[in-house]
Write an enzyme that holds these catalytic residues in place. Sequence first.
Site, PDB file in Angstrom:
ATOM      1  N   GLU A 192      -2.007  19.624  -7.925  1.00 42.65           N
ATOM      2  CA  GLU A 192      -2.122  20.207  -6.367  1.00 42.65           C
ATOM      3  C   GLU A 192      -1.533  21.619  -6.142  1.00 42.65           C
ATOM      4  OE1 GLU A 192      -1.147  20.475  -2.213  1.00 42.65           O
ATOM      5  OE2 GLU A 192       0.045  20.647  -3.959  1.00 42.65           O
ATOM      6  N   GLU A 193      -0.264  21.543  -6.723  1.00 43.61           N
ATOM      7  CA  GLU A 193       0.369  22.977  -6.487  1.00 43.61           C
ATOM      8  C   GLU A 193      -0.203  24.299  -7.081  1.00 43.61           C
ATOM      9  OE1 GLU A 193       2.711  23.011  -4.412  1.00 43.61           O
ATOM     10  OE2 GLU A 193       3.799  20.750  -4.443  1.00 43.61           O
TER      11      GLU A 193
HETATM   12 CO    CO Z   1       3.995  21.406  -2.635  1.00 44.50          CO
HETATM   13 ZN    ZN Z   2       2.660  18.834  -1.491  1.00 41.34          ZN
END
Ligand code: CO
Ligand code: ZN
Length: 329
Positions: A192-193
């Site tokens: 996600e990051e």
């Molecule tokens: Co984050």
């Molecule tokens: Zn997050």
Amino acid sequence: MKELIKRLVEAYGPTGSEESVRSLIMEEVKPYVDEMQVDALGNLIAIKRGGGKKLMLASHMDEIGVMVTHIDDKGFLRFYSVGGLSPFTLIGNRCYFANGTVGVFGMERLDAIKDLAMNKMFIDIGADSREEALEKVNIGDTAAIRREFCDLGKRLVSKAMDNRIACAVQIEALKQVQNLAFDVYAVFTTQEEVGLRGARVAAFGITPDIGIAVDVTATGDTPKSATMDVTLGKGPTVKVRDSSLLCTPAVRRHMEQVAKANDIPYQLEVLQAGGTDGGAIQMTKSGIPTGVMSIPCRYIHTASEMVDYDDVEQGVRFLVKLMETDYLG
Ligand code: CO
Ligand code: ZN
């Protein structure tokens, strides 16, 4: 639940190296779901069938980290961040690699501290030469911030509240849910990051009828903080927007109705900078109605991210009710 939170936040899982977090979650949710799949990006998809539409939940497993870019003759490691990380948060901090090797962040002499940048910093793993360093780490290895979980009673602090606290909420909700209104695809996502990558392919594979991401969000409740209408301890949020999405209005209304009907305190969230897996889910195929529930969190993307335990417990109740209430669009 605090014991589960401690185990999750202390697990090693910088972006791209989510394996140990995933094994821990698989073990935890196995008795409560009908089926589990792991896809090519490493997403864990836990399916719990209740019939009806497909509801996709998404909590990312990865945490911010650093990656080794160069090792010099003296054994010092140069690095770059994996995900959004300020070099200022690293001063005096430590990191650790998958094999347990611990490193200390050091920096070059600077005329002014404002000149600090990632390329002025290095990691010292206690090696005297490149050869010695190579016995423990290599180019491309990632490290996570090393910091123990801290229970302040009402408030909990860790290096990885973003986003293991949401993983904990999603796990706990899967354990507690009674009467499913959906076929629930509870996804624990990867990467996600670095741009919502795991959620993107998971959503494509599942093609849900509705998506709800669970993540942390910033607050505006500390001295001279940026103006933001979210406070620790006033409940989980119903997101309105962040940099990755404008939540689907019908989903947002649905979430608000579910919260109100069940006396769950909630806050409306407008996050100015930062994205969530919701952004990737919403843009899948011809578009997926998507909402996001967030747990308010101070000091995001530092070694000491802080959440309120009441918000966490209310977040679990909220997610349970969202799984038990049909979405009519
Ligand atoms: Co984050
Ligand atoms: Zn997050």
